[in-house]
Design an enzyme around this catalytic site. Structure first.
Site, PDB file in Angstrom:
ATOM      1  N   GLY A 203      -9.129  -2.096  -0.252  1.00  0.00           N
ATOM      2  CA  GLY A 203     -10.024  -3.530   0.509  1.00  0.00           C
ATOM      3  C   GLY A 203      -8.725  -3.945   1.582  1.00  0.00           C
ATOM      4  O   GLY A 203      -9.464  -4.586   2.732  1.00  0.00           O
ATOM      5  N   ASN A 204      -7.157  -3.719   1.447  1.00  0.00           N
ATOM      6  CA  ASN A 204      -6.142  -4.167   1.909  1.00  0.00           C
ATOM      7  C   ASN A 204      -6.655  -3.540   3.671  1.00  0.00           C
ATOM      8  O   ASN A 204      -5.878  -3.614   4.797  1.00  0.00           O
ATOM      9  CB  ASN A 204      -5.046  -4.317   1.682  1.00  0.00           C
ATOM     10  CG  ASN A 204      -5.168  -5.274   0.538  1.00  0.00           C
ATOM     11  OD1 ASN A 204      -5.839  -5.957   0.618  1.00  0.00           O
ATOM     12  ND2 ASN A 204      -4.473  -5.304  -0.372  1.00  0.00           N
TER      13      ASN A 204
ATOM     14  N   LYS B  15      -9.566  -8.253 -12.227  1.00  0.00           N
ATOM     15  CA  LYS B  15     -10.195  -7.575 -11.091  1.00  0.00           C
ATOM     16  C   LYS B  15     -10.105  -8.459 -10.129  1.00  0.00           C
ATOM     17  O   LYS B  15     -10.809  -9.313 -10.238  1.00  0.00           O
ATOM     18  CB  LYS B  15     -10.915  -6.160 -11.525  1.00  0.00           C
ATOM     19  CG  LYS B  15     -11.783  -5.682 -10.431  1.00  0.00           C
ATOM     20  CD  LYS B  15      -9.729  -5.496  -9.431  1.00  0.00           C
ATOM     21  CE  LYS B  15     -11.131  -4.167  -8.460  1.00  0.00           C
ATOM     22  NZ  LYS B  15      -9.539  -3.308  -7.527  1.00  0.00           N
TER      23      LYS B  15
ATOM     24  N   LYS C  19     -12.464   0.371  -7.879  1.00  0.00           N
ATOM     25  CA  LYS C  19     -12.646   1.074  -7.012  1.00  0.00           C
ATOM     26  C   LYS C  19     -11.510   2.687  -7.262  1.00  0.00           C
ATOM     27  O   LYS C  19     -12.357   4.162  -6.760  1.00  0.00           O
ATOM     28  CB  LYS C  19     -12.738   1.060  -5.715  1.00  0.00           C
ATOM     29  CG  LYS C  19     -12.927   1.978  -4.012  1.00  0.00           C
ATOM     30  CD  LYS C  19     -11.410   2.499  -3.668  1.00  0.00           C
ATOM     31  CE  LYS C  19      -9.953   1.013  -3.887  1.00  0.00           C
ATOM     32  NZ  LYS C  19      -8.930   1.510  -2.938  1.00  0.00           N
TER      33      LYS C  19
ATOM     34  N   LYS D   5      -4.449   2.636  -8.640  1.00  0.00           N
ATOM     35  CA  LYS D   5      -3.818   3.751  -7.912  1.00  0.00           C
ATOM     36  C   LYS D   5      -3.019   5.411  -8.543  1.00  0.00           C
ATOM     37  O   LYS D   5      -3.448   6.502  -8.227  1.00  0.00           O
ATOM     38  CB  LYS D   5      -3.361   3.683  -6.721  1.00  0.00           C
ATOM     39  CG  LYS D   5      -4.083   2.518  -5.567  1.00  0.00           C
ATOM     40  CD  LYS D   5      -3.349   2.426  -4.840  1.00  0.00           C
ATOM     41  CE  LYS D   5      -4.437   1.251  -3.714  1.00  0.00           C
ATOM     42  NZ  LYS D   5      -5.258   0.316  -3.370  1.00  0.00           N
TER      43      LYS D   5
END
Length: 316
Positions: A10-11, A123, A207, A265
Site C-alpha cells: 500500500g505504501n 490491521k 495482502k 511480510k
C-alpha cells in the site's frame, strides 16, 4: 520464462502523508507499472497483487460521512480491487508495447470464521490521525484504533487466508500468457457456510499472506513484496539499524519485526519459502529487477547459499 508473483505494498502505491486522491494514486501506480514493465522486458511472467488499506478506509469514511450508511468491508474490498486494478491494468498496458494481455480479477479468499483475529483487530486501514482525532472517531463510530508509527489509524480484523476461490481461473489465465492482477487488498474475505455456499465477512485479509498463498498455489519461481523501504532491517530506527541481504527463514525466526508493517511480510516470505523452496524478496519498488538479480533488497532462501546467482528465466 520465470513466473514471479509481485505484491505491491500500500505504501508503494500511496506514500505516507500523501492525499488519497485519484491523481496521486494514478501517479504512483504509473511509477509502479513502469517498474513492473522492466521485469516483463527481462522475460519474467508476472502475477500482480496490491494493497488497499488507505483506499478501503477512505471509502468507508466517505460512505458514513455522506449519510449513506456503512457498507461492509468485503464490499469495500471488492470496490478497491476494481478501482486500483483498473488503473494498474491501464498503466501496465500504457507501459508495455504490443497488444494488451492484462486482466483484473475480483478474487474471493476464504477465511475461518473462528479465526482469533475477529476478536483482536490489528490491521490498519484508512487515513492516519492524531491520537485526539482517533479517540474522537472511536467514540463516534465505534472503531477499534491503534498506533501506527507516530500516528493513529483505524484497525480491523485480519484473519489468515485459507483458500483462493478463483485459483483455477487465475491458473487458466496465467497459462495463456495473461498478466493477472488479482487478490487485491488480500482478496475479498468470505467464509464457507454449512451448506457449502460463501458469504462475505467484516475483515481485511493481509495482502502479503494472501499473495504468498497465491504464489505457492501457482508454483511461482519467486515471490516479491515491494514497498517503500529498501530491505528488511534489524534494529529499525536505532543506531544499530542494519539491512539484511541473503537470509533464511530459520535466521529470520529469531528476529522481531513490527506487527503492523514488516512482520507480516517476513512471515509471508518464510511461509512461501518453507512451502516451495523458491526465492522470496522484500525491498523497494524501484529495485524489483535488482532484487531478482540479488543486487538489492532482502532475499530469503531455504538454506544459506541455496541460490547465489540471479533468478533465470524458466523454459517457456
Amino acid at each position: 520464462m520465470a513466473r514471479v508473483v509481485v505484491a505491491l505494498g500500500g505504501n508503494a502505491l500511496l506514500r505516507r502523508g500523501e492525499p488519497v486522491s485519484a491523481a496521486t494514486q494514478r501517479d504512483n501506480i504509473r511509477r509502479a507499472a513502469t517498474a513492473l514493465a522492466r521485469l516483463m522486458e527481462d522475460g519474467h511472467h508476472l502475477v500482480v497483487t496490491h494493497g488497499n488499506g488507505p483506499q478501503v478506509g477512505l471509502l468507508a469514511l466517505q460512505g458514513e460521512t455522506a449519510g449513506q450508511g456503512r457498507f461492509p468491508l468485503d464490499v469495500l474490498g471488492a470496490e478497491t480491487e476494481g478501482m486500483i486494478g483498473y488503473v494498474l491494468q491501464q498503466e501496465l498496458d500504457n507501459a508495455c508495447p504490443g497488444p494488451a494481455r492484462f486482466a483484473t480479477l475480483l478474487t474471493q479468499v476464504e477465511v475461518d470464521p473462528r479465526d482469533a483475529a475477529f476478536d483482536a483487530p490489528d490491521k490498519p486501514v484508512g487515513p492516519v490521525y492524531s491520537e485526539a482525532q482517533a479517540r474522537s472517531l472511536q467514540q463516534q463510530r465505534g472503531w477499534a484504533i491503534a498506533p501506527d508509527g507516530p500516528a493513529w489509524r483505524r484497525v480491523v480484523p485480519s484473519p489468515r487466508p485459507l483458500r483462493i476461490l478463483e485459483i483455477e481461473v487465475i491458473r487458466l489465465l496465467v497459462d495463456q500468457g495473461v498478466t493477472v492482477i488479482c487478490a487485491g487488498g488480500g482478496g475479498i474475505p468470505v467464509v464457507r457456510r454449512p451448506d457449502g455456499t460463501h458469504i462475505g465477512v467484516e475483515a481485511v485479509i493481509d495482502k502479503d499472506h494472501a499473495s504468498g498463498l497465491l504464489a505457492a498455489e501457482l508454483q511461482a519461481d519467486a515471490f516479491l513484496m515491494l514497498t517503500d523501504v529498501p530491505a528488511v532491517f534489524t534494529g529499525w530506527g536505532t543506531p544499530d539499524q542494519r539491512a539484511l541481504g541473503d537470509v533464511t527463514p530459520l535466521e529470520l525466526s529469531g528476529m522481531d519485526f513490527a506487527a503492523g508493517s514488516m512482520g507480516p511480510k517476513v512471515r509471508a516470505a518464510c511461509d512461501f519459502v518453507d512451502r516451495t523452496g523458491a526465492l522470496a524478496g522484500i525491498g523497494a519498488l524501484d529495485d524489483a529487477a535488482a532484487i531478482l538479480a540479488r543486487q538489492a533488497g532482502t532475499r530469503i532462501d531455504p538454506v544459506p547459499g541455496f541460490r547465489t546467482v540471479p533468478l533465470q528465466r524458466s523454459p517457456a
